[in-house]
Design a protein around this motif. Sequence first.
Motif, PDB file in Angstrom:
ATOM      1  N   GLY A 129       0.846  -1.190   0.000  1.00  0.00           N
ATOM      2  CA  GLY A 129       0.000   0.000   0.000  1.00  0.00           C
ATOM      3  C   GLY A 129       0.883   1.242   0.000  1.00  0.00           C
ATOM      4  N   ASN A 130       0.583   2.159   0.896  1.00  0.00           N
ATOM      5  CA  ASN A 130       1.411   3.373   0.959  1.00  0.00           C
ATOM      6  C   ASN A 130       2.526   3.250   1.988  1.00  0.00           C
ATOM      7  N   VAL A 131       2.805   2.014   2.494  1.00  0.00           N
ATOM      8  CA  VAL A 131       3.868   1.778   3.473  1.00  0.00           C
ATOM      9  C   VAL A 131       5.020   1.051   2.796  1.00  0.00           C
ATOM     10  N   SER A 132       6.222   1.623   2.928  1.00  0.00           N
ATOM     11  CA  SER A 132       7.437   0.958   2.436  1.00  0.00           C
ATOM     12  C   SER A 132       8.306   0.617   3.639  1.00  0.00           C
ATOM     13  N   THR A 133       8.922  -0.594   3.619  1.00  0.00           N
ATOM     14  CA  THR A 133       9.608  -1.098   4.803  1.00  0.00           C
ATOM     15  C   THR A 133      10.987  -1.631   4.454  1.00  0.00           C
ATOM     16  N   LEU A 134      11.957  -1.250   5.291  1.00  0.00           N
ATOM     17  CA  LEU A 134      13.293  -1.851   5.243  1.00  0.00           C
ATOM     18  C   LEU A 134      13.295  -2.957   6.292  1.00  0.00           C
ATOM     19  N   PRO A 135      13.374  -4.238   5.907  1.00  0.00           N
ATOM     20  CA  PRO A 135      13.193  -5.342   6.866  1.00  0.00           C
ATOM     21  C   PRO A 135      14.234  -5.357   7.995  1.00  0.00           C
ATOM     22  N   GLN A 136      15.460  -5.012   7.696  1.00  0.00           N
ATOM     23  CA  GLN A 136      16.498  -4.977   8.728  1.00  0.00           C
ATOM     24  C   GLN A 136      17.270  -3.661   8.610  1.00  0.00           C
ATOM     25  N   VAL A 137      17.134  -2.863   9.664  1.00  0.00           N
ATOM     26  CA  VAL A 137      17.823  -1.570   9.687  1.00  0.00           C
ATOM     27  C   VAL A 137      19.329  -1.778   9.701  1.00  0.00           C
ATOM     28  N   ILE A 138      19.993  -1.039   8.859  1.00  0.00           N
ATOM     29  CA  ILE A 138      21.465  -0.976   8.925  1.00  0.00           C
ATOM     30  C   ILE A 138      21.788   0.215   9.823  1.00  0.00           C
ATOM     31  N   ALA A 139      22.224  -0.082  11.046  1.00  0.00           N
ATOM     32  CA  ALA A 139      22.440   0.990  12.016  1.00  0.00           C
ATOM     33  C   ALA A 139      23.734   1.735  11.722  1.00  0.00           C
ATOM     34  N   ASP A 140      23.868   2.869  12.408  1.00  0.00           N
ATOM     35  CA  ASP A 140      25.005   3.761  12.205  1.00  0.00           C
ATOM     36  C   ASP A 140      25.114   4.106  10.728  1.00  0.00           C
ATOM     37  N   HIS A 141      23.963   4.468  10.197  1.00  0.00           N
ATOM     38  CA  HIS A 141      23.820   4.731   8.774  1.00  0.00           C
ATOM     39  C   HIS A 141      22.811   5.853   8.599  1.00  0.00           C
ATOM     40  N   GLY A 142      22.919   6.546   7.463  1.00  0.00           N
ATOM     41  CA  GLY A 142      21.962   7.573   7.128  1.00  0.00           C
ATOM     42  C   GLY A 142      21.026   7.120   6.035  1.00  0.00           C
ATOM     43  N   TYR A 143      19.828   7.721   6.004  1.00  0.00           N
ATOM     44  CA  TYR A 143      18.842   7.360   4.992  1.00  0.00           C
ATOM     45  C   TYR A 143      18.205   8.622   4.433  1.00  0.00           C
ATOM     46  N   ILE A 144      17.982   8.577   3.116  1.00  0.00           N
ATOM     47  CA  ILE A 144      17.229   9.638   2.442  1.00  0.00           C
ATOM     48  C   ILE A 144      16.026   8.972   1.806  1.00  0.00           C
ATOM     49  N   ILE A 145      14.842   9.356   2.254  1.00  0.00           N
ATOM     50  CA  ILE A 145      13.610   8.787   1.706  1.00  0.00           C
ATOM     51  C   ILE A 145      12.931   9.879   0.892  1.00  0.00           C
ATOM     52  N   LYS A 146      12.837   9.636  -0.420  1.00  0.00           N
ATOM     53  CA  LYS A 146      12.262  10.637  -1.324  1.00  0.00           C
ATOM     54  C   LYS A 146      10.825  10.256  -1.670  1.00  0.00           C
ATOM     55  N   GLU A 147       9.966  11.222  -1.480  1.00  0.00           N
ATOM     56  CA  GLU A 147       8.570  11.075  -1.883  1.00  0.00           C
ATOM     57  C   GLU A 147       8.240  12.250  -2.791  1.00  0.00           C
ATOM     58  N   GLY A 148       8.216  11.988  -4.086  1.00  0.00           N
ATOM     59  CA  GLY A 148       8.010  13.071  -5.033  1.00  0.00           C
ATOM     60  C   GLY A 148       9.195  14.028  -4.971  1.00  0.00           C
ATOM     61  N   ASP A 149       8.906  15.304  -4.755  1.00  0.00           N
ATOM     62  CA  ASP A 149       9.976  16.304  -4.696  1.00  0.00           C
ATOM     63  C   ASP A 149      10.391  16.630  -3.258  1.00  0.00           C
ATOM     64  N   ARG A 150       9.945  15.796  -2.292  1.00  0.00           N
ATOM     65  CA  ARG A 150      10.292  16.018  -0.885  1.00  0.00           C
ATOM     66  C   ARG A 150      11.204  14.907  -0.406  1.00  0.00           C
ATOM     67  N   SER A 151      12.277  15.288   0.327  1.00  0.00           N
ATOM     68  CA  SER A 151      13.222  14.308   0.869  1.00  0.00           C
ATOM     69  C   SER A 151      13.215  14.353   2.401  1.00  0.00           C
ATOM     70  N   THR A 152      13.230  13.176   3.016  1.00  0.00           N
ATOM     71  CA  THR A 152      13.354  13.056   4.467  1.00  0.00           C
ATOM     72  C   THR A 152      14.713  12.426   4.756  1.00  0.00           C
ATOM     73  N   CYS A 153      15.572  13.176   5.479  1.00  0.00           N
ATOM     74  CA  CYS A 153      16.938  12.712   5.764  1.00  0.00           C
ATOM     75  C   CYS A 153      17.049  12.352   7.245  1.00  0.00           C
ATOM     76  N   ILE A 154      17.496  11.126   7.530  1.00  0.00           N
ATOM     77  CA  ILE A 154      17.598  10.676   8.922  1.00  0.00           C
ATOM     78  C   ILE A 154      18.925   9.957   9.133  1.00  0.00           C
ATOM     79  N   TRP A 155      19.268   9.786  10.406  1.00  0.00           N
ATOM     80  CA  TRP A 155      20.424   8.947  10.773  1.00  0.00           C
ATOM     81  C   TRP A 155      19.970   8.038  11.899  1.00  0.00           C
TER      82      TRP A 155
END
Length: 440
Positions: A84-110
């Motif tokens: 559906g509208n949920v996307s999942t990473l089954p196993q988090v790679i810790a001590d890592h950064g992620y950029i999740i892009k939805e259209g023209d918006r980016s969510t940056c996390i660590w």
Amino acid sequence: MAIAAMAAMPAVAQIEFAGNSKPVYHEVPATSTGLQHLYVLYSAQGVSMSYTASNDPGNVTWYDFGPEGGGSAIDPMTGINYNGNVSTLPQVIADHGYIIKEGDRSTCIWVVDYSKCRLHLESATVDPESDCGTTVIQINGSGNDIVYYTINGGRRVLDREIKITYNTLEWSADELSWLETSVTETEETFSTSMAVPASLCATTYTIQGDKLLEYWKETKQVTTERYSPKAVAAEVVVNQEERDNDNEQRSEGTAYGGSAPVNITFTAYCTDAVTYKEWQVSDFSEFNNILMTFPQDQVEYTFTDAGTTYWRFYYANSDGSCENYSDPIAVSIGESSLDCPNFFSPGTTEEVNDIWKVSYKSIVEFHCWIYNRWGNLIKEFTDPADGWDGKYNGKLVNAGVYFYVIRAKGSDGKEYKLSGDINILRYKKRELQNAIDDGM
């Protein structure tokens, strides 16, 4: 039972973690990092991360990056599950950064795995080589820095907020005493050697942390044995006895001193470790030479000599390894002066020129005799603040001429041998005022 943590996104978008045994710690980093969220997992093992899109899930793409920053996030991640509208990473790679892009918006996390930098505290002791201003605590334990990286690859360290709590003394001006109080110093990172301002009283030191363990209700702490202070401190209080003599000339612009004799009490209030104490007196503000010393907390001193002297309090611990001085205190005594009026009008108008008094400053010895025209002594006094009310044996004397003789000595060593007339006048009120205005 798995516990999930959520972070609100614009509209309905959100991030969730599943499979974690403890709540996920969350912080919003500084805007300059380029990150919207920083997450700390109790442990990353078996933890998944999901992103709920606000619109079309097919428009969501995941990227990851390491210490080199988001510029290396070129290829989309594989292994992302979409439902559906949920996307999942089954196993988090810790001590890592992620950029999740939805259209023209980016969510940056660590995401950080705390299990790799967990704080361990086993014991603590006070370093005997601690100096007068700083106490060093040696800690048997470990705790690597909690590191994350900005979107541009800049290294950052999360503040652990490790607390060191102990007692010390604080000065209370209201109570004129040192009061024992608890203080807490906070360290951002763990070190096997931590320094805090030296305590002024015997105390133990408790090391407690960190804020992540406190968040998970697993706070750790260790406490040193009771430690006797080396550091010393003292507060100085100066009290000058005030006089309100209407015929004594004032000295302006001086904090302490003025017209002699001046009675001043110097008091030092010392902390626990002070064993050697001494008031020192000099005629130089730099204390190039010491005129007098008083090995005590409190000194009551009467100043009778003109000039300026400087006082300070010296204090030290038992072995002299910690010592200090108070700021210099200047005491200025003015030169002497003595003037005598030649008339007054007792019994004419109450409180208007009805007492004969000298005008003086810094007179340290004084003796006055007043005689009538036949040489009979009718008044004698030794305090320059006193005077003659024009009475003899309780009754006003007749108008006429009387005589005074004064022998006095000033703070500057000047000797006064004065004599002259005292005219007692009987005026009506208006005539008296005119006479005063004319300077009779």
